[in-house]
Design an enzyme around this catalytic site. Structure first.
Site: not given
Length: 309
Positions: A131, A134, A202
């Site tokens: 995360e 990202h 991803e």
């Protein structure tokens, strides 16, 4: 580049929103939709992160209320060269997580209670590192804005379907057929946009997250467990807001309804294979749990509990 792509996304979805408005109310409907879309775009840019967190009932935690989780995020953010993000906890039995925020300085990481119960310490670290990747890649702005706008388009389609607006209008030449087309195509268009922005990201977040945590096989094992359990444990908040599904590390939707079309993730097996190749290149040893967990859900009681209190 992500800011430019976000601007294009907002422009494209605004045009789609205007088209939906035209189908519902002709030229006047398109004009109203333009005004609404403009306000929505501004709101989405500044407040979409709060909206998404609220949709999933996320509660902010700190070093006092969740010391181990907070310390882990702080350490991984330091390794990633990022400011400390806000940390949120979602009271949800399904193991999952997402990141949000318009930039690294205004970012947040949210994890479910199910994630902390089901995964080992190094696996949780791998998920959080993913995360943070990202956030570092500035994916969260476009992902969060897309969730907000696409969700609004889907709501508009449902509104038209349930009210029957457009079915008796003769002045726009569209009528019931146009309304039905809008109900079908508007959510589909939003879903296609989400698919376009999510799948490659991803893989990139997996690779960068593996470098941040230093444990690519732990992340692979986490992906396998989350994917396995996500099919067995419902996520009611995600089912109610399927336009946010692309934000999670693994698709949180059960697939029991048509809204599973919002699935935007690459196959978990392919992500695991990529992480195993990365570990092999770095001289890592195989971790059998990464593949054996797929398709064989282990009862909660048999899983080791992380030190989360």
């Amino acid at each position: 580049m992500n800011y430019f792509r976000t601007a294009l996304l907002l422009a494209g979805l605004t045009a789609l929103f205007m088209g939906v408005g035209y189908l519902i109310g002709g030229a006047a409907g398109a004009f109203i939709a333009l005004i609404v879309a403009g306000g929505m775009n501004l709101f989405a840019y500044w407040n979409s992160d709060r909206m998404v967190l609220s949709m999933h009932g996320a509660q902010e935690v700190d070093a006092a209320s969740a010391p181990d989780l907070h310390a882990m995020v702080a350490e991984l953010a330091r390794r990633a060269g990022l400011p400390m993000p806000r940390v949120y906890l979602m009271d949800n039995p399904q193991p999952n997580a997402f990141a949000t925020g318009r930039n690294p300085e205004n970012s947040a990481v949210a994890v479910t209670t199910g994630l902390l119960r089901a995964l080992q310490h190094d696996e949780v670290a791998g998920v959080i590192a993913h995360e943070l990747a990202h956030i570092r890649n500035r994916d969260t702005l476009i992902m969060t804005v897309t969730a907000t706008i696409a969700g609004a388009i889907s709501m508009l389609g449902n509104f038209a379907m349930f009210t029957g607006m457009g079915g008796n209008r003769d002045n726009n030449g569209v009528g019931l057929i146009g309304t039905l087309a809008m109900v079908i195509l508007a959510p589909l268009a939003a879903m296609l946009v989400q698919m376009a922005i999510s799948r490659t990201r991803e893989y990139a977040a997996d690779e960068i997250g593996a470098h941040i945590s230093g444990e690519p096989l732990a992340l692979a094992s986490a992906l396998a467990k989350i994917s396995d359990m996500a099919h067995a444990i419902p996520n009611d908040a995600a089912e109610a807001s399927p336009a946010t599904a692309h934000m999670f590390i693994v698709n949180p939707l059960s697939g029991a309804r048509m809204d599973n079309l919002f699935s935007t993730h690459p196959a978990t097996e392919n992500r695991i294979a990529a992480l195993e190749r990365l570990a092999g290149a770095a001289g890592g040893e195989a971790r059998p749990a990464a593949r054996s967990a797929l398709g064989s859900a282990t009862p909660r009681a048999a899983r080791p509990r992380g030190p989360w209190g």
